[in-house]
Structure formats: structure tokens, C-alpha cells
Design an enzyme around this catalytic site. Structure first.
Site, PDB file in Angstrom:
ATOM      1  N   THR A  85      -3.195  -5.542   0.648  1.00 41.64           N
ATOM      2  CA  THR A  85      -2.634  -4.204   0.857  1.00 41.64           C
ATOM      3  C   THR A  85      -3.509  -3.437   1.853  1.00 41.64           C
ATOM      4  OG1 THR A  85      -3.775  -3.081  -0.956  1.00 41.64           O
ATOM      5  CG2 THR A  85      -1.722  -4.198  -1.505  1.00 41.64           C
ATOM      6  N   HIS A 135      18.592  26.827 -11.808  1.00 47.90           N
ATOM      7  CA  HIS A 135      19.327  27.921 -12.449  1.00 47.90           C
ATOM      8  C   HIS A 135      18.686  29.278 -12.156  1.00 47.90           C
ATOM      9  CE1 HIS A 135      21.442  24.809 -14.583  1.00 47.90           C
ATOM     10  NE2 HIS A 135      20.351  24.386 -15.188  1.00 47.90           N
ATOM     11  N   LYS A 171       0.868  -1.192   0.000  1.00 51.80           N
ATOM     12  CA  LYS A 171       0.000   0.000   0.000  1.00 51.80           C
ATOM     13  C   LYS A 171       0.892   1.226   0.000  1.00 51.80           C
ATOM     14  CE  LYS A 171      -4.213  -0.028   0.739  1.00 51.80           C
ATOM     15  NZ  LYS A 171      -5.155  -0.470  -0.320  1.00 51.80           N
TER      16      LYS A 171
HETATM   17  O1  LIG Z   1      27.338  23.108 -11.179  1.00 47.21           O
HETATM   18  C1  LIG Z   1      27.163  22.866 -12.385  1.00 47.21           C
HETATM   19  N1  LIG Z   1      27.488  21.654 -12.907  1.00 47.21           N
HETATM   20  C2  LIG Z   1      27.323  21.339 -14.215  1.00 47.21           C
HETATM   21  O2  LIG Z   1      27.623  20.193 -14.663  1.00 47.21           O
HETATM   22  C3  LIG Z   1      26.772  22.332 -15.055  1.00 47.21           C
HETATM   23  N2  LIG Z   1      26.456  22.364 -16.379  1.00 47.21           N
HETATM   24  C4  LIG Z   1      25.947  23.587 -16.640  1.00 47.21           C
HETATM   25  O3  LIG Z   1      25.513  23.986 -17.753  1.00 47.21           O
HETATM   26  N3  LIG Z   1      25.931  24.352 -15.500  1.00 47.21           N
HETATM   27  C5  LIG Z   1      26.439  23.581 -14.504  1.00 47.21           C
HETATM   28  N4  LIG Z   1      26.642  23.834 -13.181  1.00 47.21           N
END
Ligand SMILES: O=c1[nH]c(=O)c2[nH]c(=O)[nH]c2[nH]1
Length: 294
Positions: free
Chosen positions: A57, A240, A12
């Protein structure tokens, strides 16, 4: 016959167990998401429809609730081990029970009042066999960010590389980390608190030449700090943050020197790594069916 049954397990998933401890006027809450799985000789259920060996379950779910009361939740690791052992006892055909627990954190705002805390969900996975047991502790959705002391440069460049070198960037992730204990004789809560403190301190204090280097440093620090840990595994999306380009803005004196970023949602780099102690005891099935790692 052109086919045969391969690996299988059943249980479960994601039973939401909320255990309130109300023995005194100051209550406690254990807010859990519990998944159970049994592995063993369940071939007949698949091939002939014979359910005689199958602990439903639904019963596994009931056992998760009952054990929150009967055994209690002093730690999620201890609860997972107890639940796994009970399911093996109840189901003779099972050779292994794997119990995954997530614990949502609540902050106390009164004797019987709580506010749900965001981020950082504590996790445990107990894989209990008839002769041995393995425990993974961990954390997920731990969102971390450094505003400086991070660079990424010197990388391989080909005709499709457009990424500029970064001397000073934001480093951010929503970390998933799991670490394997070498035994089951552990002060689970003390170990967890120390592990989290080590991870946070190391993330904050490490100059990063890549997220890979930061993860390696965090893993090494964790293993150095706790001799009882055999290994740690990370899955870390590189969240990012791109510097917004102000150059087209027609505003006198408007510059952007590492101050205004756009936080990108997708795609994200996904950096995954294990760090192992040289003399780590064998992992057995500790990681079997634990998704999300390389
Ligand atoms: O810390 C990072 N590792 C990567 O492998 C990578 N590749 C990327 O485009 N930016 C980053 N930054």
C-alpha cells in the site's frame, strides 16, 4: 478446514495529494484525497503470509503522488483512470484497481493565492479491469435548501403518527450524488459542470411533494441532459427544519408564519434512490465497495 477466504481487497486510503501547476506565474491547485484498492489473487497473503504478489500500500501511495506529476490532473476522472491502469501494470496478481478521488475546491484570490471553498466536494471512482473500465462522477456535501415550494402530506397514518401535514416547509439536504458514465470517452470537466448545473437548477425549480420526488426529478433531468450517462444514485439526508412554536411566548402580536425554524441535527430522514436509463449499459463492478447508497 471450516472456513475459507472470501472477498478481499487492499490499498491505501485517503492519501492527501496536493498538486500545484506552476508552469506560468498563474498557478493552479489540485487538492485531492485519493484512495486506491486492488482486487485479484491475493489469497496467499492472507492464508500463508506470502507477500510476493502484494504491491505494498505504501507503493500505491507513492504512485498516487508520482502520477499527479507524471500524468497530471486534467480532471479527477482522467487521473483516476491513469492511476488504476498503472497499478494493474505494476501488480500482475491484481485483476481490478479501484481508485476513489475527492477534490476540494479552492477559489482563486490571486495568481498564486487561493481561499478554500466550503461544501460541494467533487468525486470520482474509476474501477479499472484488464478488459473494461467504469467511471462514476459525483458530488458530496452539497448542502441545498428551498425556503418554500415543499410540502409533505397525505402520508400513511397509524396510532403512533404525530407528524402534522406540511403545506409549506423548508426542504434541505446535504446531497451525495454519483452518476455512472456509459463510456470512458468523455470530456470529464464539461460533463461535471453541466451535471452540477442541472442538479442545482432542478432542485431550485421543482415543486416538491417529498424529497423522494425531488431526487427523482433531479435524476431524470440529469439523464435527459446527458445521453452518455447511464444512471445516477442519490443519498440525501432530510435536514429537518422545525417551525418554532411561539404560542407560549407572552409577547403581544408575536407570530411565526414560516419565519423562524430550529435546524435539527439528529435524527434525520435518509432518502436514497437510483434513477436509471432504460437501456443503461451493465454496471459491472462500477459500484462495488462504493459505500453510502442503497
Ligand atoms: O420528504 C419527505 N419524505 C419522507 O419520507 C418523510 N417522512 C417524514 O417524516 N418527513 C418526510 N419528508
Amino acid at each position: 478446514m471450516t472456513h475459507r477466504l472470501g472477498a478481499n481487497q487492499y490499498g491505501k486510503a485517503e492519501t492527501r495529494v496536493v498538486r500545484i501547476v506552476r508552469d506560468t506565474p498563474v498557478h493552479e491547485i489540485h487538492d485531492l484525497n485519493v484512495s486506491t484498492a486492488l482486487r485479484g489473487d491475493f489469497a496467499a497473503a492472507h492464508t500463508t503470509g506470502d507477500q510476493s504478489r502484494v504491491l505494498p500500500t505504501d507503493t500505491q501511495k507513492n504512485t498516487a503522488f508520482a502520477y499527479a506529476k507524471l500524468h497530471g490532473v486534467s480532471s479527477i476522472e482522467d487521473y483516476a483512470l491513469a492511476l488504476g491502469r498503472r497499478l494493474l501494470e505494476a501488480c500482475p496478481a491484481a485483476e481490478q484497481a479501484q481508485i476513489k478521488v475527492e477534490r476540494y475546491a479552492w477559489d482563486r484570490i490571486g495568481d498564486h493565492s487561493f481561499a478554500r471553498r466550503g461544501g460541494g466536494v467533487r468525486t470520482a471512482v474509476a474501477t479499472v479491469g484488464r478488459d473494461e473500465a467504469h467511471v462514476l462522477s459525483g458530488i458530496q456535501e452539497l448542502v441545498l435548501l428551498n425556503t418554500t415550494d415543499s410540502e409533505f402530506k397525505g402520508f400513511l397514518v397509524d396510532e403512533l403518527t404525530t407528524l402534522p401535514e406540511a403545506d409549506d416547509r423548508i426542504l434541505a439536504t446535504s446531497l451525495v450524488a454519483r452518476w455512472r458514465h456509459g463510456s470512458t470517452d468523455v470530456d470529464w470537466n464539461a460533463s461535471y459542470d453541466a451535471a452540477l448545473a442541472t442538479l442545482l437548477r432542478t432542485f431550485a425549480g421543482t415543486y416538491s411533494r417529498a424529497l423522494q420526488e425531488t431526487l427523482h426529478a433531479m435524476g431524470g433531468a440529469l439523464l435527459d441532459a446527458q445521453p452518455g450517462l447511464a444512471e445516477v444514485r442519490f443519498s440525501a439526508p432530510n435536514k429537518h427544519h422545525f417551525l418554532v412554536d411561539f404560542s407560549g411566548f407572552r409577547v403581544d402580536g408575536l407570530t411565526n408564519e414560516g419565519e423562524v425554524f430550529v435546524a435539527a441535527d439528529r435524527p434525520y430522514g435518509l432518502i436514497e434512490a437510483q434513477v436509471l436509463r432504460d437501456d443503461a449499459p451493465p454496471a459491472g463492478d462500477a459500484w462495488l465497495a462504493v459505500a453510502g447508497f442503497c
